[in-house]
Scaffold this motif. Structure first.
Motif: not given
Length: 370
Positions: A59-64, A48-53
């Motif tokens: 919570t954060t948008i992340g990629y798995e 995830f990007s620290p800027r998307q937290v």
């Protein structure tokens, strides 16, 4: 009989912070491999990007990486973070968000990233066990540089926060004036320039360094006798017991047209022992390997004691034509491509498994065991 402690699933989440533009980010192969290794021990890895937290909802948008593709999800903030936000121009846009995560009492970083070259050098020169391997390094003062060139000294300038050889330039007296050999600041393209006078050198350096802080060092002959620049990359990581361990060693070789051996500048790699045997005498080779092992042994714990928590380091070591060993650079966000290039399967595997093993160790320490 002890009652079983149930931990929430998010305790087993490992978040990798990186420069993400939506699901677009670098090092996808590495993160995919970390995901697959983590899954085997029950650790869920996402990027995830620290800027998307969203710090309010935590919570954060992340990629798995799942079912063969990268999927986008909303994740709770992980209790453990692996920082892969490299130093460079983009870092200033991420720094406030990274620091907010670092200051969160519910979050642990696997290691705190090292700063620029000058800040790291100032730490290293305070460590008496390290200083014998350090080249003399100072912030660039152009007037002092002109005096050194006037005295026929060959010098190298480097950006304080640069990576991959960008903006590294050697200046020397040559021909009917002075010569500069290096790499462009923005494109990393090799270049050579000739100057008839110190006034022209000053004008060039003033323009070349504008807007960026540089350091200056004496030029060391870190090349083979055929003029091929090289250095030794050693990757050290903490293992599943929280102890420092050497993952692998390799030689990085540049092009003759370059003064750096960085792989991003078109270089290639070779195994350390065979390279040393081909370029130094047997007694020199033994001495060089002993010095490298001594440096690698004392550096990580000494630096960590001064800097704070670390968990992996790329240690770049130079060897001059007389066989003397020099500490060139220490990177807390090291790459791993060099071990693929020399087909070192043991180092390649350990480079991916050690971060998960250490994450597993930290999780067990923090939540009292599985």
């Amino acid at each position: 009989m002890k009652s079983k402690i149930t931990k929430p699933k998010e305790w087993y989440n490992l978040g990798i912070i990186a420069y993400c533009n939506g699901p677009t980010f670098t090092e996808k192969d590495y993160y995919r491999n970390l995901t697959l290794v983590g899954r085997k021990v029950g650790i869920r890895v996402f990027v995830f990007s620290p800027r998307q937290v969203d710090f309010d909802s935590r919570t954060t948008i992340g990629y798995e990486f799942k079912n063969g593709v990268w999927q986008t999800h909303t994740f709770p903030l992980p209790p453990l973070i692996y920082d892969r936000c490299f130093m460079g121009p983009a870092y200033r846009n991420y720094k406030p968000f990274i620091e907010k995560l670092q200051n969160d009492p519910k979050i642990m970083f696997m290691g705190r990233g090292l700063s620029g070259k000058w800040e790291v050098y100032k730490m290293l020169e305070c460590l008496p066990e390290i200083t014998k391997w350090l080249p003399d390094t100072k912030p660039l003062a152009i007037s002092e540089m002109m005096e050194r060139l006037k005295s026929n000294e060959t010098v190298v300038i480097k950006p304080m926060s640069g990576t991959h050889g960008y903006g590294v330039v050697r200046f020397a007296k040559g021909g009917n004036g002075y010569e500069a050999t290096g790499r462009a600041r923005r494109t990393n393209v090799p270049f050579r320039r000739s100057f008839k006078s110190l006034a022209q050198v000053r004008q060039f350096v003033t323009s070349f360094t504008a807007g960026l802080n540089f350091i200056i060092q004496p030029y060391l002959s870190l090349s083979t006798r055929n003029g091929v620049p090289f250095d030794v990359r050693v990757l050290v990581q903490k293992n599943g017991s929280g102890e420092w361990q050497t993952t692998g060693k390799a030689v990085r070789l540049g092009n003759k047209e370059s003064i750096t051996s960085n792989l991003h500048g078109g270089g290639h790699a070779a195994p350390l022992s065979s390279f040393l045997a081909a370029n130094f005498s047997s007694s020199q080779t033994a001495m060089i390997e002993t010095e490298i092992n001594a440096l690698v042994s004392v550096l990580p714990p000494a630096l960590e004691k001064h800097h704070g928590s670390l968990f992996e380091l790329g240690i770049d070591i130079g060897v001059d034509q007389q066989g003397r060993v020099w500490l060139i650079e220490v990177n807390s966000r090291p790459g791993r491509a060099v071990f693929r290039m020399i087909d070192d399967s043991t180092a390649r595997l350990r480079a991916v498994t050690q971060p998960i093993s250490y994450a597993n160790y930290l999780m067990k320490e923090r939540v009292g065991g599985y």
